[in-house]
Design an enzyme around this catalytic site. Structure first.
Site, PDB file in Angstrom:
ATOM      1  N   GLU A  14      -1.692  -5.477   8.357  1.00 15.13           N
ATOM      2  CA  GLU A  14      -0.912  -4.915   9.466  1.00 15.13           C
ATOM      3  C   GLU A  14      -1.590  -5.212  10.802  1.00 15.13           C
ATOM      4  O   GLU A  14      -2.800  -5.085  10.938  1.00 15.13           O
ATOM      5  CB  GLU A  14      -0.781  -3.393   9.285  1.00 15.13           C
ATOM      6  N   GLU A  64       9.058  -4.466  10.525  1.00 17.87           N
ATOM      7  CA  GLU A  64       9.525  -3.187   9.966  1.00 17.87           C
ATOM      8  C   GLU A  64      10.068  -2.276  11.057  1.00 17.87           C
ATOM      9  O   GLU A  64       9.405  -2.036  12.076  1.00 17.87           O
ATOM     10  CB  GLU A  64       8.372  -2.487   9.213  1.00 17.87           C
ATOM     11  N   ASP A  97       0.838  -1.206   0.000  1.00 18.11           N
ATOM     12  CA  ASP A  97       0.000   0.000   0.000  1.00 18.11           C
ATOM     13  C   ASP A  97       0.875   1.260   0.000  1.00 18.11           C
ATOM     14  O   ASP A  97       0.371   2.381  -0.080  1.00 18.11           O
ATOM     15  CB  ASP A  97      -1.007   0.002   1.160  1.00 18.11           C
ATOM     16  N   SER A  98       2.209   1.053   0.035  1.00 19.82           N
ATOM     17  CA  SER A  98       3.127   2.170  -0.209  1.00 19.82           C
ATOM     18  C   SER A  98       2.896   2.735  -1.609  1.00 19.82           C
ATOM     19  O   SER A  98       3.368   3.836  -1.923  1.00 19.82           O
ATOM     20  CB  SER A  98       4.589   1.717  -0.053  1.00 19.82           C
ATOM     21  N   ASP A 156      -1.206  -6.173  -0.534  1.00 18.67           N
ATOM     22  CA  ASP A 156      -1.425  -5.525   0.761  1.00 18.67           C
ATOM     23  C   ASP A 156      -2.900  -5.172   0.940  1.00 18.67           C
ATOM     24  O   ASP A 156      -3.528  -4.642   0.018  1.00 18.67           O
ATOM     25  CB  ASP A 156      -0.628  -4.210   0.774  1.00 18.67           C
ATOM     26  N   LYS A 206      -1.301  -9.474   2.716  1.00 16.42           N
ATOM     27  CA  LYS A 206      -0.625  -9.001   3.931  1.00 16.42           C
ATOM     28  C   LYS A 206      -1.545  -8.026   4.648  1.00 16.42           C
ATOM     29  O   LYS A 206      -2.211  -7.218   4.007  1.00 16.42           O
ATOM     30  CB  LYS A 206       0.697  -8.314   3.562  1.00 16.42           C
TER      31      LYS A 206
HETATM   32  O1  KIV Z   1       3.555  -1.179   1.568  1.00 17.64           O
HETATM   33  C1  KIV Z   1       4.744  -1.502   1.684  1.00 17.64           C
HETATM   34  O2  KIV Z   1       5.598  -1.160   0.855  1.00 17.64           O
HETATM   35  C2  KIV Z   1       5.119  -2.290   2.841  1.00 17.64           C
HETATM   36  C3  KIV Z   1       6.582  -2.573   3.032  1.00 17.64           C
HETATM   37  C4  KIV Z   1       7.252  -1.366   3.535  1.00 17.64           C
HETATM   38  C5  KIV Z   1       6.805  -3.733   3.906  1.00 17.64           C
HETATM   39  O3  KIV Z   1       4.295  -2.679   3.590  1.00 17.64           O
END
Ligand code: KIV
Length: 261
Positions: A112, A179, A42-43, A81, A110
């Site tokens: 959080e 992280e 989600d970055s 994500d 994934k």
């Molecule tokens: O969204 C992302 O890029 C991440 C990584 C920093 C692990 O969750």
């Protein structure tokens, strides 16, 4: 690459290389590389859409990025994500988000944190969805942390992270991203955890590492964390190419006869 190969890599002590990716063209290049796993993180909100945090991106946008990556990198294990709040509502709505992401062709999702997600994680695992957790600096909680800061410096916070890794493992998750936590903490976790540990700013003892693609390629960024190693100066290379192109257009050396019909 499949989940069994990743589990074997952990068992044999072979490090796992993971990189984020958000688009088809880049995915096609990652597909030709020795990188094992791709995270459609989600970055993307920050890297691809210019947001100042990961919070604004939604499930549909994540699905669009994931679909493009899946098509570009058919040989890689791809994790999608779950965006902010997409898994914090009713089980129905949470599972609808999981379904949207998995139907892009991703191999895992994934999410959080652990507290409050236990039932969902169990349900996902029972539904055949491989789950990767994410602990330590969880960027979706940035407003609680008050910034992108190292987590788990105090003993109580360390104990909580250790406990959460165990909970993820007990719930059936196959992996966890750690992280921005102290390397000494990760070392203990990596030695004892049954699940695959992937670090980012977490030292070298995890089973693998992940970096944001644009960080490792040296794209311009207003903030470069200490843990980033730049393998390319894309900013410079792109600028040189754009300037060379602009020069050729202005001097009328582009296009030439061979580049014209
Ligand atoms: O969204 C992302 O890029 C991440 C990584 C920093 C692990 O969750």
């Amino acid at each position: 690459m499949n989940i069994n190969q990743l589990i074997t890599m952990k068992a044999q002590g072979e490090k796992i290389a993971m990189v984020t990716c958000y688009d088809h063209a880049s995915a096609a290049i990652v597909n030709q590389s020795d990188v094992d796993m791709i995270l459609v993180g989600d970055s993307a909100a920050m890297v691809m859409h210019g947001e100042s945090s990961t919070l604004p991106i939604d499930t549909e946008t994540m699905a669009m990025h994931t679909r493009a990556v899946v098509k570009g990198a058919p040989d890689k294990f791809i994790v999608a994500d779950m965006p902010f709040m997409s898994f914090r509502k009713s089980l129905d709505s949470n599972m609808a988000a999981v379904e949207t992401l998995m139907k892009t062709g991703a191999h895992a999702v994934k999410l959080e944190g652990v507290a409050g997600n236990e039932h969902l994680i169990e349900h996902m695992v029972q539904s055949g969805v491989p789950v990767m957790g994410h602990l330590g600096l969880t960027p979706q909680s940035i407003n609680q942390f008050g910034g992108f800061k190292v987590q788990g410096r105090e003993q109580a916070a360390q104990e909580k992270i250790i406990e959460q890794v165990q909970t993820l493992s007990d719930l059936g998750a196959f992996a966890v991203v750690l992280e921005c936590v102290p390397a000494a903490l990760t070392e203990g976790i990596a030695k004892s955890a049954d699940i695959i540990t992937i670090g980012i700013g977490a030292g070298g003892s995890t089973d693998g590492q992940v970096l944001v693609m644009h960080d490792l390629l040296g794209y311009p960024s207003s903030f470069s964390p200490k843990f980033v190693r730049k393998y390319l100066n894309t900013e410079l290379l792109f600028k040189e190419a754009f300037n060379a192109y602009a020069k050729d257009v202005k001097s009328q050396s582009f296009p030439n006869d061979e580049e014209s019909y």
